[in-house]
Motif scaffolding. Structure first.
Motif, PDB file in Angstrom:
ATOM      1  N   ILE B   2      -8.674 -42.435  41.731  1.00  0.00           N
ATOM      2  CA  ILE B   2      -7.308 -42.229  41.278  1.00  0.00           C
ATOM      3  C   ILE B   2      -6.711 -43.534  40.769  1.00  0.00           C
ATOM      4  O   ILE B   2      -6.102 -43.582  39.715  1.00  0.00           O
ATOM      5  CB  ILE B   2      -6.434 -41.693  42.444  1.00  0.00           C
ATOM      6  CG1 ILE B   2      -6.906 -40.289  42.810  1.00  0.00           C
ATOM      7  CG2 ILE B   2      -4.970 -41.674  42.079  1.00  0.00           C
ATOM      8  CD1 ILE B   2      -6.310 -39.780  44.087  1.00  0.00           C
ATOM      9  N   ILE B  62      -0.073 -35.579  45.927  1.00  0.00           N
ATOM     10  CA  ILE B  62      -0.554 -36.318  47.093  1.00  0.00           C
ATOM     11  C   ILE B  62      -1.052 -35.305  48.121  1.00  0.00           C
ATOM     12  O   ILE B  62      -0.293 -34.474  48.609  1.00  0.00           O
ATOM     13  CB  ILE B  62       0.572 -37.174  47.733  1.00  0.00           C
ATOM     14  CG1 ILE B  62       1.268 -38.038  46.679  1.00  0.00           C
ATOM     15  CG2 ILE B  62       0.008 -38.020  48.869  1.00  0.00           C
ATOM     16  CD1 ILE B  62       0.404 -39.101  46.092  1.00  0.00           C
ATOM     17  N   VAL B  63      -2.325 -35.372  48.420  1.00  0.00           N
ATOM     18  CA  VAL B  63      -2.943 -34.411  49.323  1.00  0.00           C
ATOM     19  C   VAL B  63      -2.882 -34.905  50.776  1.00  0.00           C
ATOM     20  O   VAL B  63      -2.944 -34.143  51.704  1.00  0.00           O
ATOM     21  CB  VAL B  63      -4.413 -34.176  48.880  1.00  0.00           C
ATOM     22  CG1 VAL B  63      -5.140 -33.251  49.828  1.00  0.00           C
ATOM     23  CG2 VAL B  63      -4.442 -33.606  47.459  1.00  0.00           C
ATOM     24  N   TYR B  64      -2.731 -36.204  50.941  1.00  0.00           N
ATOM     25  CA  TYR B  64      -2.726 -36.851  52.262  1.00  0.00           C
ATOM     26  C   TYR B  64      -4.070 -36.694  52.959  1.00  0.00           C
ATOM     27  O   TYR B  64      -4.135 -36.464  54.166  1.00  0.00           O
ATOM     28  CB  TYR B  64      -1.581 -36.317  53.159  1.00  0.00           C
ATOM     29  CG  TYR B  64      -0.224 -36.471  52.527  1.00  0.00           C
ATOM     30  CD1 TYR B  64       0.375 -37.727  52.412  1.00  0.00           C
ATOM     31  CD2 TYR B  64       0.451 -35.387  52.001  1.00  0.00           C
ATOM     32  CE1 TYR B  64       1.605 -37.882  51.797  1.00  0.00           C
ATOM     33  CE2 TYR B  64       1.692 -35.528  51.385  1.00  0.00           C
ATOM     34  CZ  TYR B  64       2.260 -36.779  51.287  1.00  0.00           C
ATOM     35  OH  TYR B  64       3.475 -36.934  50.669  1.00  0.00           O
ATOM     36  N   ASP B  65      -5.131 -36.756  52.193  1.00  0.00           N
ATOM     37  CA  ASP B  65      -6.455 -36.783  52.806  1.00  0.00           C
ATOM     38  C   ASP B  65      -6.995 -38.219  52.738  1.00  0.00           C
ATOM     39  O   ASP B  65      -6.280 -39.151  52.323  1.00  0.00           O
ATOM     40  CB  ASP B  65      -7.404 -35.781  52.127  1.00  0.00           C
ATOM     41  CG  ASP B  65      -7.629 -36.095  50.651  1.00  0.00           C
ATOM     42  OD1 ASP B  65      -7.067 -37.093  50.145  1.00  0.00           O
ATOM     43  OD2 ASP B  65      -8.365 -35.337  49.998  1.00  0.00           O
ATOM     44  N   GLN B  67      -8.831 -39.747  50.779  1.00  0.00           N
ATOM     45  CA  GLN B  67      -8.773 -40.382  49.455  1.00  0.00           C
ATOM     46  C   GLN B  67      -7.397 -41.010  49.201  1.00  0.00           C
ATOM     47  O   GLN B  67      -7.299 -42.117  48.674  1.00  0.00           O
ATOM     48  CB  GLN B  67      -9.081 -39.320  48.394  1.00  0.00           C
ATOM     49  CG  GLN B  67      -9.346 -39.895  47.018  1.00  0.00           C
ATOM     50  CD  GLN B  67      -9.844 -38.812  46.058  1.00  0.00           C
ATOM     51  OE1 GLN B  67     -10.624 -37.943  46.438  1.00  0.00           O
ATOM     52  NE2 GLN B  67      -9.385 -38.875  44.828  1.00  0.00           N
ATOM     53  N   ASP B  68      -6.345 -40.300  49.592  1.00  0.00           N
ATOM     54  CA  ASP B  68      -4.994 -40.843  49.387  1.00  0.00           C
ATOM     55  C   ASP B  68      -4.723 -42.024  50.332  1.00  0.00           C
ATOM     56  O   ASP B  68      -4.109 -43.018  49.942  1.00  0.00           O
ATOM     57  CB  ASP B  68      -3.946 -39.749  49.589  1.00  0.00           C
ATOM     58  CG  ASP B  68      -3.941 -38.746  48.434  1.00  0.00           C
ATOM     59  OD1 ASP B  68      -4.312 -39.136  47.310  1.00  0.00           O
ATOM     60  OD2 ASP B  68      -3.587 -37.581  48.666  1.00  0.00           O
TER      61      ASP B  68
END
Lengths: 342, 192
Positions: B2, B62-65, B67-68
């Protein structure tokens, strides 16, 4: 049960109306002033049982992500398509991140009595299927000029193709998950009709957005000016008439079909009056009027399922559908290029 | 990745004397160095901190996983640029995804409207061994009273303030909220 509708465009208002008519308490969220809450942050302070995301497609994912970040076990009905193709990766991550969330994609025909009747006829037929044809055409020129229903990634494919694939899958009894490979190997788009060959029957899907009707037509079953429009195969600019026709041909020559709203502006409750017809081998036609607001029935059924059902309900096909729509858009675009070249 | 296609820039503020350390200020997703971060910057400079404000272009969704969290942690590391002295993290909202790494490294921290509904953030703020100040409103959908009560260090809960630290009674009332926050930050800086 309290339902929150996010996005008060045309579809959002539709949800508001049908849910309130059913006695369901509804709150609305929209940055424009006429909603109960101007943003999700405000609405998230309320106790909401089911969320309906009906804002523009590009905003579905940010809204869904915000909901789940605050309430990981949210129950959400998302208008179709669930996201834009460029957001598929985020969608996949989001669904994996919140396994307890229930996320269904709206299916306006999931509880259509007319579609169910056609499916039953197919299931009960000894002759077997020869062809299923689904056409959903409208003159969207004015909508496009006004900036309504414009999808910048999927183009016209975003309009009716989800419905057509789901209806075809339901009536034809095939798994929609197989559609990506079918489109890859057995699909042709010609004359503005997408043809998909199954081993012993074929599927024909078409959807005109400029008013041209290219699918199966039965003008004799329409009334008044609608019969004329269907006969000439053209819906004029700014007309709200939609040609939505499903026709099934069996191997013994029998034809069965459904026309949605064939009496547009010709009978009092034309929006909810549909026609089921059967043409037998001798050419005799039987018709049955079916009255149903399938959008209302399907929406309420999906919302009730979200509310009463277990956590973690999913439209497993959400990701497949996006893939299918992308493939379809690609087929349509390639055909356009071929037509321009020729 | 990202972050690879998105641009981040820094605005550096120098205290005008030998800094006591480096503060990295991480904004929210839609909250660039706004009023709460501005007043905090003023206080930090007065207390001798060098302040690096991060201006970023976060992902739209924003997924909040992992990756974020990794993206925000990378933003922190890029802003620190190998600095090995005393570090203070100030973060608003999305910036609080740096909490796990801040706790792991025992960075002193000020969290403005952290995402307490996110378990990794609530856990990090609970377990933070270093000095920490947490500020959040009662009307913030990301507030979790139980998680706030469990936070280590000082906590300030602003009545009726939402995720933008705005209250319903208008500009003057919202300005007073920011006075409360500025006072809390000053008190915390004096005590830390």
């Amino acid at each position: 049960m309290i339902v929150a509708v996010v996005g008060l465009g045309k579809v959002g208002h539709l949800y508001l109306r049908v849910l309130r008519s059913a006695g369901i308490k509804v709150i609305s969220v929209d940055p424009r002033g006429h909603a109960d809450h101007r943003d999700l942050d405000q609405a998230l302070r309320r106790s909401v049982d089911v969320w309906v995301i009906a804002c523009p497609t590009a905003s579905h994912m940010p809204a869904l992500a915000k909901l789940l970040a605050v309430e990981p076990a949210s129950r959400v009905l998302v208008e179709k398509p669930i996201c834009e193709p460029s957001q598929v990766d985020e969608l996949r991550r989001l669904l994996a991140r919140y396994p307890e969330a229930s996320v269904l994609v709206s299916d306006a025909y999931s509880h259509s009595d007319a579609v169910a009747r056609l499916r039953d006829q197919v299931v009960g037929s000894a002759a077997g299927l020869r062809e299923i044809s689904v056409d959903m055409s409208k003159n969207r020129t004015r909508d496009v000029e006004l900036g309504r229903f414009v999808d910048h990634e999927l183009g016209e494919t975003a309009y009716e193709w989800t419905h057509m694939y789901r209806i075809a899958s339901c009536i034809g009894g095939f798994d929609l998950a197989t559609m990506p490979s079918l489109l890859e190997e057995r699909a042709n788009y010609r004359g503005r009709v997408l043809e998909i060959e199954f081993p012993d029957w074929s599927l024909r899907l078409s959807s005109g957005i400029d008013g041209e009707i290219v699918g199966a037509r039965r003008p004799e079953l329409y009334r008044g000016k609608n019969a004329k429009m269907v006969e000439v195969g053209s819906i004029p600019y700014s007309s709200e008439f939609r040609h939505r026709a499903i026709e099934v041909t069996f191997k013994d020559g029998v034809v069965a079909g459904v026309l949605f709203e064939p009496f547009y502006e010709e009978v009092p409750d034309y929006k909810n009056t549909h026609l089921y017809y059967v043409l037998d081998e001798s050419g005799r036609t039987d018709t049955v009027e079916m009255r149903q607001n399938h959008f209302s029935d399907s929406s309420i059924a999906q919302i009730q399922s979200l509310h009463a059902g277990p956590a973690g309900q999913r439209s497993d096909l959400a990701l497949t559908e996006i893939q299918v729509l992308v493939q379809t858009a690609s087929l349509l675009a390639a055909a356009e290029v071929r037509e321009e070249v020729s | 990745m990202i972050g690879a296609r998105r641009e981040t820039r820094y605005v550096d503020h120098d205290p005008g004397r030998e800094p006591v350390g480096l503060c990295v200020m991480l904004p929210g997703r839609v909250y660039p160095p706004g009023p709460a971060l501005f007043f905090t910057t003023v206080s930090l400079l007065a207390h001798g901190w060098r302040v690096r404000q991060v201006w970023w272009e976060p992902p739209e969704v924003i997924v909040y996983d992992e990756q974020d969290y990794a993206w925000v942690a990378d933003q922190l590391d890029l802003a620190l640029d190998g600095f090995d002295g005393r570090v203070l993290v100030v973060a608003k909202s999305l910036g609080s995804l740096a909490a796990p790494v801040a706790t792991q490294r025992a960075y002193e921290s000020i969290w403005l409207t952290p995402l307490l509904t996110q378990a990794p953030i609530a856990t990090a703020l609970r377990d933070q061994p270093a000095q920490q100040l947490t500020v959040i409103g009662t009307a913030d959908p990301f507030n979790d009273p139980a998680a706030l009560a469990a936070c280590s260090g000082a906590t300030v809960e602003i009545p009726d303030a939402d995720h933008l630290l705005e209250v319903p009674d208008g500009a003057v009332a919202t300005a007073k909220v920011h006075v409360t926050i500025a006072e809390a930050v000053e008190d915390w800086l004096v005590g830390s």
